[in-house]
Design a protein around this motif. Sequence first.
Motif, mmCIF file in Angstrom:
data_model
loop_
_atom_site.group_PDB
_atom_site.id
_atom_site.type_symbol
_atom_site.label_atom_id
_atom_site.label_comp_id
_atom_site.label_asym_id
_atom_site.label_seq_id
_atom_site.Cartn_x
_atom_site.Cartn_y
_atom_site.Cartn_z
ATOM 1 N N SER A 23 -6.951 5.906 -6.287
ATOM 2 C CA SER A 23 -6.772 4.552 -6.814
ATOM 3 C C SER A 23 -5.884 4.571 -8.056
ATOM 4 C CB SER A 23 -8.132 3.933 -7.153
ATOM 5 O OG SER A 23 -8.920 3.789 -5.996
ATOM 6 N N ILE A 24 -6.083 5.572 -8.895
ATOM 7 C CA ILE A 24 -5.226 5.700 -10.080
ATOM 8 C C ILE A 24 -3.787 6.013 -9.676
ATOM 9 C CG2 ILE A 24 -4.832 7.067 -12.177
ATOM 10 C CD1 ILE A 24 -7.854 7.437 -12.369
ATOM 11 N N LYS A 25 -3.634 6.860 -8.670
ATOM 12 C CA LYS A 25 -2.292 7.266 -8.251
ATOM 13 C C LYS A 25 -1.510 6.120 -7.624
ATOM 14 C CE LYS A 25 0.103 10.552 -5.246
ATOM 15 N NZ LYS A 25 -0.057 11.682 -4.268
ATOM 16 N N PHE A 26 -2.164 5.300 -6.802
ATOM 17 C CA PHE A 26 -1.473 4.266 -6.032
ATOM 18 C C PHE A 26 -1.647 2.858 -6.610
ATOM 19 C CE2 PHE A 26 -2.088 7.629 -2.847
ATOM 20 C CZ PHE A 26 -0.811 7.715 -2.306
ATOM 21 N N ARG A 27 -2.116 2.726 -7.835
ATOM 22 C CA ARG A 27 -2.394 1.387 -8.358
ATOM 23 C C ARG A 27 -1.133 0.541 -8.535
ATOM 24 N NH1 ARG A 27 -4.419 3.015 -14.446
ATOM 25 N NH2 ARG A 27 -2.629 4.295 -15.029
ATOM 26 N N GLU A 28 -0.002 1.179 -8.722
ATOM 27 C CA GLU A 28 1.244 0.437 -8.887
ATOM 28 C C GLU A 28 1.921 0.124 -7.551
ATOM 29 O OE1 GLU A 28 2.145 -0.751 -11.686
ATOM 30 O OE2 GLU A 28 0.663 0.289 -12.934
ATOM 31 N N GLN A 29 1.469 0.775 -6.487
ATOM 32 C CA GLN A 29 2.145 0.646 -5.195
ATOM 33 C C GLN A 29 1.430 -0.313 -4.236
ATOM 34 O OE1 GLN A 29 3.117 4.536 -3.546
ATOM 35 N NE2 GLN A 29 3.014 5.462 -5.577
ATOM 36 N N LEU A 30 0.203 -0.667 -4.521
ATOM 37 C CA LEU A 30 -0.570 -1.536 -3.629
ATOM 38 C C LEU A 30 -0.624 -2.950 -4.189
ATOM 39 C CD1 LEU A 30 -3.609 0.747 -2.727
ATOM 40 C CD2 LEU A 30 -1.459 0.512 -1.505
ATOM 41 N N THR A 31 -0.596 -3.933 -3.301
ATOM 42 C CA THR A 31 -0.760 -5.321 -3.713
ATOM 43 C C THR A 31 -2.232 -5.597 -4.031
ATOM 44 O OG1 THR A 31 -1.115 -6.089 -1.442
ATOM 45 C CG2 THR A 31 1.172 -5.971 -2.237
ATOM 46 N N LYS A 32 -2.500 -6.748 -4.620
ATOM 47 C CA LYS A 32 -3.879 -7.100 -4.955
ATOM 48 C C LYS A 32 -4.760 -7.179 -3.711
ATOM 49 C CE LYS A 32 -4.179 -7.562 -9.441
ATOM 50 N NZ LYS A 32 -5.146 -6.749 -10.218
ATOM 51 N N MET A 33 -4.220 -7.749 -2.651
ATOM 52 C CA MET A 33 -4.986 -7.855 -1.411
ATOM 53 C C MET A 33 -5.281 -6.483 -0.831
ATOM 54 S SD MET A 33 -6.580 -9.770 0.664
ATOM 55 C CE MET A 33 -6.021 -11.388 0.140
ATOM 56 N N GLN A 34 -4.291 -5.605 -0.805
ATOM 57 C CA GLN A 34 -4.496 -4.248 -0.310
ATOM 58 C C GLN A 34 -5.506 -3.498 -1.170
ATOM 59 O OE1 GLN A 34 -0.443 -2.865 -0.382
ATOM 60 N NE2 GLN A 34 -0.080 -3.381 1.763
ATOM 61 N N ALA A 35 -5.423 -3.681 -2.470
ATOM 62 C CA ALA A 35 -6.369 -3.020 -3.369
ATOM 63 C C ALA A 35 -7.793 -3.512 -3.133
ATOM 64 C CB ALA A 35 -5.966 -3.274 -4.822
ATOM 65 N N MET A 36 -7.965 -4.805 -2.889
ATOM 66 C CA MET A 36 -9.294 -5.345 -2.614
ATOM 67 C C MET A 36 -9.845 -4.805 -1.295
ATOM 68 S SD MET A 36 -8.745 -9.283 -3.859
ATOM 69 C CE MET A 36 -10.327 -9.832 -3.267
ATOM 70 N N VAL A 37 -8.969 -4.682 -0.293
ATOM 71 C CA VAL A 37 -9.400 -4.145 1.002
ATOM 72 C C VAL A 37 -9.827 -2.682 0.859
ATOM 73 C CG1 VAL A 37 -8.608 -3.495 3.304
ATOM 74 C CG2 VAL A 37 -8.050 -5.747 2.388
ATOM 75 N N VAL A 38 -9.035 -1.898 0.133
ATOM 76 C CA VAL A 38 -9.358 -0.485 -0.055
ATOM 77 C C VAL A 38 -10.677 -0.325 -0.801
ATOM 78 C CG1 VAL A 38 -8.655 1.591 -1.283
ATOM 79 C CG2 VAL A 38 -7.000 0.379 0.098
#
Length: 201
Positions: A23-38
């Motif tokens: 999550s720390i590594k990919f926090r800049e690459q994922l959208t808010k929706m993708q982050a919520m799904v993950v």
Amino acid sequence: MGAYQLFVLTTIAVSGIAAFLLSIKFREQLTKMQAMVVAMVMGMNLGLTAGVLFGAVYQGNLFISTLVSAGIGAFAGLACGIAFGILPSLEGFMSGLMGGMMGAMLGEMVSQNQAFTLLNILLTLTASSLLLYNIFSSETSINDKKWFLKPVLTFILLFLFYISETSLIKAKQFPSLIRLIQRRIIVSTILKIPRIPKSSF
């Protein structure tokens, strides 16, 4: 706890730490929706797995198993979403909490062997869910049907790994069971041997 339960607990801890680092590594690459799904997927999977584990371990004490598994699921979901912001954190927290509660009830209602099978499936789903970080961050489109062979094959390989791990642990415990049965047979055989009366001498 036995060897298999410790193996499951270790896998849950490793998966949770890996999800937090990803999550720390990919926090800049994922959208808010993708982050919520993950965050939702990881919190739910970790909560369900922990719930079935502690529900099977503490069968007969649903209160303790629910508290422990819901706490683990909520903490894991929060850890997965905290790097993305407040909304993914809330999503992961509540999903993990709900997954822990449902898993505890499920582990309470099934037998130990059925719980082992469910844990193998849930561990496979949890480990496979870690691939979502790389999938969502990829810029390539998923139009080719051959692409789905990768996650399917990964799921099958992980499931076979957990099944083999369970078999190995049971195989290590099986010889001690055989020796116990042999001892009982020998003792029962000795007790059944008729004694020679003293008058015959």
